[in-house]
Design a protein around this motif. Structure first.
Motif, mmCIF file in Angstrom:
data_model
loop_
_atom_site.group_PDB
_atom_site.id
_atom_site.type_symbol
_atom_site.label_atom_id
_atom_site.label_comp_id
_atom_site.label_asym_id
_atom_site.label_seq_id
_atom_site.Cartn_x
_atom_site.Cartn_y
_atom_site.Cartn_z
ATOM 1 N N GLN A 206 -4.476 10.212 38.423
ATOM 2 C CA GLN A 206 -4.527 8.841 37.923
ATOM 3 C C GLN A 206 -3.161 8.181 37.889
ATOM 4 O O GLN A 206 -3.058 6.959 37.756
ATOM 5 C CB GLN A 206 -5.141 8.818 36.522
ATOM 6 C CG GLN A 206 -6.619 9.176 36.507
ATOM 7 C CD GLN A 206 -7.233 9.017 35.122
ATOM 8 O OE1 GLN A 206 -6.531 9.076 34.117
ATOM 9 N NE2 GLN A 206 -8.534 8.807 35.077
ATOM 10 N N HIS A 207 -2.106 9.002 38.014
ATOM 11 C CA HIS A 207 -0.755 8.464 37.916
ATOM 12 C C HIS A 207 0.114 8.995 39.057
ATOM 13 O O HIS A 207 -0.239 9.956 39.734
ATOM 14 C CB HIS A 207 -0.117 8.845 36.567
ATOM 15 C CG HIS A 207 -0.823 8.274 35.381
ATOM 16 N ND1 HIS A 207 -1.961 8.834 34.845
ATOM 17 C CD2 HIS A 207 -0.549 7.173 34.621
ATOM 18 C CE1 HIS A 207 -2.363 8.118 33.803
ATOM 19 N NE2 HIS A 207 -1.522 7.103 33.656
ATOM 20 N N ILE A 208 1.257 8.352 39.255
ATOM 21 C CA ILE A 208 2.228 8.773 40.260
ATOM 22 C C ILE A 208 2.611 10.232 40.037
ATOM 23 O O ILE A 208 2.834 10.660 38.903
ATOM 24 C CB ILE A 208 3.481 7.877 40.182
ATOM 25 C CG1 ILE A 208 3.166 6.466 40.693
ATOM 26 C CG2 ILE A 208 4.652 8.477 40.961
ATOM 27 C CD1 ILE A 208 4.281 5.470 40.433
ATOM 28 N N GLN A 209 2.687 10.994 41.120
ATOM 29 C CA GLN A 209 3.145 12.377 41.048
ATOM 30 C C GLN A 209 4.652 12.406 41.291
ATOM 31 O O GLN A 209 5.126 11.990 42.342
ATOM 32 C CB GLN A 209 2.406 13.228 42.065
ATOM 33 C CG GLN A 209 0.888 13.275 41.850
ATOM 34 C CD GLN A 209 0.521 13.852 40.483
ATOM 35 O OE1 GLN A 209 0.574 15.066 40.273
ATOM 36 N NE2 GLN A 209 0.164 12.980 39.550
ATOM 37 N N THR A 210 5.392 12.885 40.300
ATOM 38 C CA THR A 210 6.841 12.720 40.295
ATOM 39 C C THR A 210 7.621 13.914 40.835
ATOM 40 O O THR A 210 8.763 13.766 41.286
ATOM 41 C CB THR A 210 7.329 12.433 38.869
ATOM 42 O OG1 THR A 210 6.934 13.532 38.015
ATOM 43 C CG2 THR A 210 6.723 11.142 38.335
ATOM 44 N N CYS A 211 7.041 15.116 40.782
ATOM 45 C CA CYS A 211 7.800 16.309 41.154
ATOM 46 C C CYS A 211 6.819 17.433 41.471
ATOM 47 O O CYS A 211 5.642 17.387 41.089
ATOM 48 C CB CYS A 211 8.727 16.711 40.004
ATOM 49 S SG CYS A 211 9.863 18.062 40.407
ATOM 50 N N THR A 257 6.439 12.735 32.806
ATOM 51 C CA THR A 257 6.982 14.065 33.047
ATOM 52 C C THR A 257 7.770 14.005 34.353
ATOM 53 O O THR A 257 7.216 13.731 35.417
ATOM 54 C CB THR A 257 5.854 15.108 33.138
ATOM 55 O OG1 THR A 257 5.143 15.121 31.891
ATOM 56 C CG2 THR A 257 6.404 16.497 33.402
ATOM 57 N N THR A 258 9.069 14.247 34.267
ATOM 58 C CA THR A 258 9.971 14.021 35.391
ATOM 59 C C THR A 258 10.189 15.258 36.245
ATOM 60 O O THR A 258 10.599 15.153 37.401
ATOM 61 C CB THR A 258 11.325 13.523 34.888
ATOM 62 O OG1 THR A 258 11.829 14.463 33.922
ATOM 63 C CG2 THR A 258 11.191 12.152 34.225
ATOM 64 N N SER A 259 9.943 16.445 35.685
ATOM 65 C CA SER A 259 10.216 17.670 36.431
ATOM 66 C C SER A 259 9.319 18.793 35.928
ATOM 67 O O SER A 259 8.931 18.822 34.755
ATOM 68 C CB SER A 259 11.687 18.066 36.274
ATOM 69 O OG SER A 259 11.987 19.207 37.047
#
Length: 293
Positions: A206-211, A257-259
């Motif tokens: 549902q959201h951008i995948q960041t890592c 969540t960035t990492s």
């Protein structure tokens, strides 16, 4: 909102700059070292068991000792902020990507200038993954493309564009010809590096995948999501070998969540993962139960 955030953080170990461990034990002063960079650090990766490599807004790449904290080498060549750094473990080669749209290779024991350039993206390079033998490199960008390179010659061996595939991260599967990629289009893809083709795409979130990260045995991969006010911001464990489906989710961060990373597993330790977030916390999770440590 204060009550909600306190509930989310309950019984969770926090790692902050001003103390070594918070909530789980007495506060202790973190050791101070001379800074390797003159501006914000944007990326860090393991280089050898005792060395790490980092990139920063100061356009530099630094190699530092985990033990002493001292910066051993500093490479300067990019014209803009360094966005990603990586290396094949135990390799003498370091790779860096930048907002100047280029990727550079540096020799740990070589000259201070780059030993190879990889120009070819039209926008900021946001993903780097190097093969275990450091002979090939995959790069990704906000220009919707993924490229494969020969690290010896600098030749581009392949370039594939996918609409809306704004790459956020790349990582190589240990012992396999596969590369995992996360994207702002909310998907996690598995690339076959041999022909540079998408071998599998996991169901969109549902959201951008960041890592993303891959376990050392190559069986699982992690991806993590953007989010806000407690919505989204989860990490997801995916099966790479059998069903290729979702195995588990780790929910508890309050902001993006960035990492996410698989933690090294000791003989008496259960498999664990760690996640970091814009909510100023790092959380350690039991990989199998999603319980927080």
């Amino acid at each position: 909102m204060g009550k909600l955030q306190s509930k989310i953080s309950f019984h969770t170990t926090k790692y902050r700059a001003e103390r070594s461990v918070g909530q789980a034990g007495p506060a202790g002063a973190a050791p101070q070292h001379s800074p390797a960079h003159t501006d914000a650090v944007t990326s860090v990766a393991a280089l050898k068991p005792d060395l790490c490599v980092s990139g920063g807004r100061d356009k530099s790449v630094a190699v530092s000792s985990w033990r002493s904290g001292a910066a051993l080498r500093r490479f300067i060549g990019h014209e803009r902020e360094v966005t990603k750094v990586t290396s094949a473990l135990d390799s003498n080669r370091v790779f860096s990507a930048s907002r100047d749209k280029t990727v550079m290779m540096w020799e740990l024991q070589g000259a201070s200038g780059p030993s190879q350039h990889f120009p070819g993206h039209d926008l900021v390079v946001t993903g780097l993954a190097v093969s275990p033998d450091a002979s090939q490199l995959c790069t990704g960008s906000r220009d919707n493309t993924v490229c494969k390179w020969d690290t010896e010659t600098g030749e581009c061996l392949g370039r594939v564009a996918i609409s809306r595939n704004l790459v956020t991260h790349l990582c190589w599967v240990p012992g396999e010809p596969y590369v995992i990629q996360t994207s702002e289009d909310k998907t996690t893809r598995v690339w076959d590096s041999r022909e540079l083709q998408v071998a599998h795409t996991f169901p969109a979130k549902q959201h951008i995948q960041t890592c993303c990260d891959v376990s050392q045995d190559g069986r699982y991969c992690l991806s993590c999501s953007s989010g806000s006010a407690g919505h989204g911001a989860e990490a997801t464990l995916w099966d790479l070998r059998q069903t290729r489906g979702r195995v588990c989710e780790y929910k508890g961060h309050f902001q993006t969540t960035t990492s996410c990373v698989f933690l090294p597993r000791g003989p008496a330790l259960a498999p664990s993962i760690a996640t970091s977030s814009r909510d100023s916390t790092v959380k350690v999770w039991d990989q199998d139960t999603a319980g927080r440590g």
